[in-house]
Design an enzyme around this catalytic site. Sequence first.
Site, PDB file in Angstrom:
ATOM      1  N   ASP A  52       0.876  -1.030  -0.197  1.00  0.00           N
ATOM      2  CA  ASP A  52      -0.091   0.039   0.143  1.00  0.00           C
ATOM      3  C   ASP A  52       0.844   1.236  -0.071  1.00  0.00           C
ATOM      4  O   ASP A  52       2.107   1.270   0.333  1.00  0.00           O
ATOM      5  CB  ASP A  52      -0.913   0.044   1.210  1.00  0.00           C
ATOM      6  CG  ASP A  52      -1.882  -0.863   1.180  1.00  0.00           C
ATOM      7  OD1 ASP A  52      -2.162  -1.478   0.109  1.00  0.00           O
ATOM      8  OD2 ASP A  52      -2.542  -1.473   2.281  1.00  0.00           O
ATOM      9  N   TYR A 111       6.682 -10.130   6.588  1.00  0.00           N
ATOM     10  CA  TYR A 111       6.723  -8.593   6.888  1.00  0.00           C
ATOM     11  C   TYR A 111       7.307  -8.279   8.102  1.00  0.00           C
ATOM     12  O   TYR A 111       7.230  -9.101   9.301  1.00  0.00           O
ATOM     13  CB  TYR A 111       5.293  -8.337   6.778  1.00  0.00           C
ATOM     14  CG  TYR A 111       4.879  -8.030   5.558  1.00  0.00           C
ATOM     15  CD1 TYR A 111       4.760  -6.718   4.809  1.00  0.00           C
ATOM     16  CD2 TYR A 111       4.298  -9.062   4.936  1.00  0.00           C
ATOM     17  CE1 TYR A 111       4.424  -6.770   3.592  1.00  0.00           C
ATOM     18  CE2 TYR A 111       3.543  -8.911   3.386  1.00  0.00           C
ATOM     19  CZ  TYR A 111       3.596  -7.690   2.740  1.00  0.00           C
ATOM     20  OH  TYR A 111       2.962  -7.450   1.770  1.00  0.00           O
TER      21      TYR A 111
END
Length: 255
Positions: A52, A111
């Site tokens: 994003d 992540y």
Amino acid sequence: MPRYKLTIEYDGGPFCGWQYQTNGPSVQGALEAAVKAICGDDVRVHGAGRTDAGVHALAQVAHCDIARHFMPDRLRDGLNAHLRPHPIGVLEAEIVPDSFEARFSARRRHYIYRIANRRANLAIDVGRVWRVPRPLDTEAMHAAAQRLLGKHDFTTFRDTECQAKSPEKTLDQLDVIRNGDNVSIITSARSYLHSQVRSMVGSLVWVGHGRWNADDLSGALAARRREACGPVAPPDGLYLARVDYEGSIPLRQDR
């Protein structure tokens, strides 16, 4: 036509995300412009993860098909030259079989979410970590995080605009590690829902502040309602750290 695998790092701050957008610069758009500058053709660059706006990458993986044959090192260096002054670096280029797909061949995505748990303002890492001034109980956060491991319906931690067909995902790792004022939340899974990681991080911060306990986090998961989620952490601290494929060496994280 050779297929190339690219390993890429970038600062997501200036971009509207990985995916090409008409309303702002994207990482994908910058890479495709660099490829065109080298070979003269419009080439689609496919990423392993559609990060994003504001989300960073330490080792995003992408693939593209280029009609002209390049030595991998020359392709890497040429792309880096044409990517200036964008905060994007091509770390590695390699020729791969036509069957390789950056997104669909991925076995696991790792992540890292970085938190600066301190009162002082950020001077060096502005836009690259989330500053949380109130003390965090990271032991409580880690213990609660283990409630989210395994296969679950993660509707609570899913953005309302998520387009995934199913809310079920299998979370393989969710660790909370403190090193002084620096807190890292490390997670691994084959794939994630839109905003899932940031939603889990924000909820864990509520645990760290004592607003929630582990049972509250489990209850939020079981509710399967977006409204049951805690706050969504800002994108600044989130990094796509690594993407694993068949034959990858396992990534170990010691607490």
